[in-house]
Design an enzyme around this catalytic site. Structure first.
Site, PDB file in Angstrom:
ATOM      1  N   VAL A  99     -52.546  25.800  45.279  1.00 13.56           N
ATOM      2  CA  VAL A  99     -52.627  27.250  45.101  1.00 13.56           C
ATOM      3  C   VAL A  99     -53.005  27.510  43.660  1.00 13.56           C
ATOM      4  O   VAL A  99     -52.509  26.852  42.732  1.00 13.56           O
ATOM      5  CB  VAL A  99     -51.275  27.931  45.417  1.00 13.56           C
ATOM      6  CG1 VAL A  99     -51.377  29.441  45.209  1.00 13.56           C
ATOM      7  CG2 VAL A  99     -50.833  27.622  46.842  1.00 13.56           C
ATOM      8  N   CYS A 100     -53.896  28.474  43.471  1.00 17.56           N
ATOM      9  CA  CYS A 100     -54.266  28.914  42.124  1.00 17.56           C
ATOM     10  C   CYS A 100     -54.763  27.719  41.305  1.00 17.56           C
ATOM     11  O   CYS A 100     -55.546  26.910  41.797  1.00 17.56           O
ATOM     12  CB  CYS A 100     -53.061  29.623  41.497  1.00 17.56           C
ATOM     13  SG  CYS A 100     -53.441  30.699  40.101  1.00 17.56           S
TER      14      CYS A 100
END
Length: 212
Positions: A99-100
C-alpha cells in the site's frame, strides 16, 4: 493462511490497519505483524504505536506479504535485511502486496522489475527508478503482485485480495461487515480531481516534512 504485515518506524497507520481490517476477517486467516526487531513501532505522526510481535525470521514463508507505506520506507530502501526477507518471502508467497510507498520497498527488492505498479501519487515517478512501470490506477494486479495507491486504497486492495482468496461472496460480506461505503465530503481524492493550487500545497507540505 498466514498473512505477514511488515512494520517499521514511521509507517502510515491506515496503510497497515486498512488491509488488516479486511484480511483478518478471512476464514482461517492469521495476521502476524512482523519487523526486523519485534516490539513497538511508531507511526509517521509519532502519536500512535503498534506492536510487531514477530521477527522476520519467525515468519519466513507467509502466504501473503503486505507492506504498508510511510515516510519510514526511505531509510529501508538499501536495508538488505528487509529487502532480502522480501525477496525470499516473495519466492514462496501466494500474494505479495503493498500500500502506498510500501511499493518502493518491493521495487528496491527487485520484485516490481518490468511490472506495472502504483504508489502514492507524490512518488509515482520514483517507481520508475526500480524498473517498474508506474500507473495512477488505484489498485494494480500483476500476477501475484498487487500494489495499491495512497493510504485509503489499502482497503480496496484488501477487498480485491479477499475476493481472490475466498471468493466474491466472502469479500462482499467483509465489505458489508466493515460498512465500507465511502461518501467523501469533497471530490478531491486524487490529483486528477483536485484543483492545481491544492495539489501544489500538498506537494509543498510533503517536501517540508522531515525524513529521518
Amino acid at each position: 493462511m498466514e498473512i505477514a504485515v511488515f512494520l517499521y518506524e514511521r509507517f502510515t497507520a491506515l496503510d497497515a490497519v486498512g488491509p488488516y481490517e479486511v484480511l483478518s476477517r478471512l476464514p482461517g486467516a492469521t495476521v502476524r505483524f512482523v519487523a526486523v526487531e519485534p516490539g513497538p513501532k511508531r507511526t509517521e505522526t509519532e502519536s500512535l504505536v503498534m506492536v510487531a510481535e514477530h521477527s522476520l525470521d519467525e515468519v519466513a514463508r507467509p502466504e501473503v506479504v503486505m507492506v504498508p507505506g510511510g515516510f519510514g520506507t526511505r531509510a529501508l530502501l538499501t536495508d538488505e535485511t528487509v529487502l532480502g526477507w522480501l525477496r525470499r518471502a516473495h519466492e514462496s508467497s501466494e500474494w505479495t502486496t503493498s500500500v502506498c510507498t510500501g511499493s518502493l520497498l518491493l521495487g528496491a527488492a527487485g520484485i516490481l522489475d518490468g511490472l506495472e505498479a502504483t504508489t502514492h501519487w507524490l512518488e509515482l515517478e520514483t517507481l520508475r527508478h526500480f524498473g517498474a512501470r508506474p500507473t495512477s490506477r488505484r489498485v494494480v494486479e500483476q500476477g501475484k503482485v498487487i500494489t495499491a495507491a495512497g493510504v485509503s486504497s489499502g482497503i480496496d486492495m484488501g477487498l480485491r485480495l479477499a475476493a481472490h482468496i475466498a471468493g466474491d461472496d466472502v469479500a462482499k460480506g467483509i465489505q458489508l461487515g466493515i460498512e465500507y461505503d465511502p461518501e467523501p465530503p469533497f471530490d478531491v481524492g486524487s490529483p486528477a480531481k483536485a484543483p492545481a493550487e491544492l495539489v501544489d500545497a500538498v506537494r509543498a507540505m510533503a517536501r517540508a516534512r522531515p525524513v529521518r
